[in-house]
Design a protein around this motif. Sequence first.
Motif, PDB file in Angstrom:
ATOM      1  N   PHE A   1      -0.466  10.647  12.117  1.00  0.00           N
ATOM      2  CA  PHE A   1       0.322  10.425  10.908  1.00  0.00           C
ATOM      3  C   PHE A   1       1.821  10.571  11.202  1.00  0.00           C
ATOM      4  O   PHE A   1       2.510  11.390  10.629  1.00  0.00           O
ATOM      5  CB  PHE A   1      -0.121  11.397   9.807  1.00  0.00           C
TER       6      PHE A   1
ATOM      7  N   TYR B   1       4.559   7.522  -0.561  1.00  0.00           N
ATOM      8  CA  TYR B   1       3.233   7.802  -0.008  1.00  0.00           C
ATOM      9  C   TYR B   1       2.570   6.511   0.435  1.00  0.00           C
ATOM     10  O   TYR B   1       2.648   5.499  -0.251  1.00  0.00           O
ATOM     11  CB  TYR B   1       2.357   8.507  -1.049  1.00  0.00           C
ATOM     12  N   HIS B   2       1.914   6.594   1.599  1.00  0.00           N
ATOM     13  CA  HIS B   2       1.226   5.460   2.197  1.00  0.00           C
ATOM     14  C   HIS B   2      -0.254   5.615   1.872  1.00  0.00           C
ATOM     15  O   HIS B   2      -0.860   6.626   2.214  1.00  0.00           O
ATOM     16  CB  HIS B   2       1.453   5.493   3.715  1.00  0.00           C
TER      17      HIS B   2
ATOM     18  N   LYS C   1      -0.578   5.602   7.850  1.00  0.00           N
ATOM     19  CA  LYS C   1      -1.690   5.942   6.965  1.00  0.00           C
ATOM     20  C   LYS C   1      -2.956   6.340   7.716  1.00  0.00           C
ATOM     21  O   LYS C   1      -3.937   6.715   7.103  1.00  0.00           O
ATOM     22  CB  LYS C   1      -1.972   4.803   5.991  1.00  0.00           C
ATOM     23  N   ARG C   2      -2.902   6.245   9.029  1.00  0.00           N
ATOM     24  CA  ARG C   2      -4.027   6.670   9.874  1.00  0.00           C
ATOM     25  C   ARG C   2      -3.504   7.607  10.958  1.00  0.00           C
ATOM     26  O   ARG C   2      -2.332   7.589  11.298  1.00  0.00           O
ATOM     27  CB  ARG C   2      -4.694   5.454  10.513  1.00  0.00           C
TER      28      ARG C   2
ATOM     29  N   TYR D   1       8.242   7.506   4.857  1.00  0.00           N
ATOM     30  CA  TYR D   1       6.803   7.627   4.692  1.00  0.00           C
ATOM     31  C   TYR D   1       6.152   7.637   6.070  1.00  0.00           C
ATOM     32  O   TYR D   1       6.837   7.539   7.089  1.00  0.00           O
ATOM     33  CB  TYR D   1       6.232   6.563   3.743  1.00  0.00           C
TER      34      TYR D   1
ATOM     35  N   LEU E   1      -3.703  10.220   1.091  1.00  0.00           N
ATOM     36  CA  LEU E   1      -2.273  10.014   0.944  1.00  0.00           C
ATOM     37  C   LEU E   1      -1.542  10.812   2.004  1.00  0.00           C
ATOM     38  O   LEU E   1      -1.841  11.981   2.215  1.00  0.00           O
ATOM     39  CB  LEU E   1      -1.789  10.479  -0.434  1.00  0.00           C
TER      40      LEU E   1
ATOM     41  N   ASP F   1       0.815  -1.216   0.000  1.00  0.00           N
ATOM     42  CA  ASP F   1       0.000   0.000   0.000  1.00  0.00           C
ATOM     43  C   ASP F   1       0.853   1.273   0.000  1.00  0.00           C
ATOM     44  O   ASP F   1       0.558   2.238   0.698  1.00  0.00           O
ATOM     45  CB  ASP F   1      -0.954  -0.006   1.191  1.00  0.00           C
TER      46      ASP F   1
ATOM     47  N   GLY G   1      -3.968   5.272   2.339  1.00  0.00           N
ATOM     48  CA  GLY G   1      -5.004   5.042   3.330  1.00  0.00           C
ATOM     49  C   GLY G   1      -6.265   5.720   2.830  1.00  0.00           C
ATOM     50  O   GLY G   1      -6.525   5.744   1.625  1.00  0.00           O
TER      51      GLY G   1
END
Length: 192
Positions: free
Chosen positions: A99, A185-186, A95-96, A92, A191, A69, A188
């Motif tokens: 951050f 970029y992760h 994603k939640r 990076y 981004l 991801d 979720g």
Amino acid sequence: MRILIAVPTYEYIHPDTALSILKMGMVSFQHFDFSVHVHSHSLIHEARNAIVKKCLDEKYDYLFFLDSDVIFQDTLLLYLLQLNKEIIGGLYFRKRHPFDPLITKFDGKEYQPMYEYPKNSTFEVDSIAMGCTLIKREVLEKMKDPHFWYEILPSGQHLGEDTYFCRKATELGYKIWCSSYTPVYHIGRQLV
């Protein structure tokens, strides 16, 4: 030079990650020999350990871990190779919320997120998430199994498999490096 580009995953690869890998392959194929391997397993540390075994058994020079991801620039792998570090990853973020950057420093008791770090630079960290990390073969050869596992520190902090790997590598005398120069970029809900 041979590189194993490996994606450990629970189920699937995000389509944007697959596209990033394809674009990277199109840029990289004329510079070195590589193959892409996806390993599905319900336990991420077991997937990573199986990938390490494949890398060693099949005599790859480098292992490039990518999470299922993340998205990145097509020149990322070439850039990381040019830095010539034993262990180096792209910066990076979780994603939640929160951050946090997925790099840490060890304060003597626990691993703390590094909120302050050099921009557009390569710098040393104590651990880095494996979701975009290049590792030279020699590190994997010198490290005893398991390469990835979980650990609880005396403070009670639970460490993931990536921090466990970084601790073992540091104990062997290797430095862990991060590059904030090339964005990763992760994926979720947004981004980060």
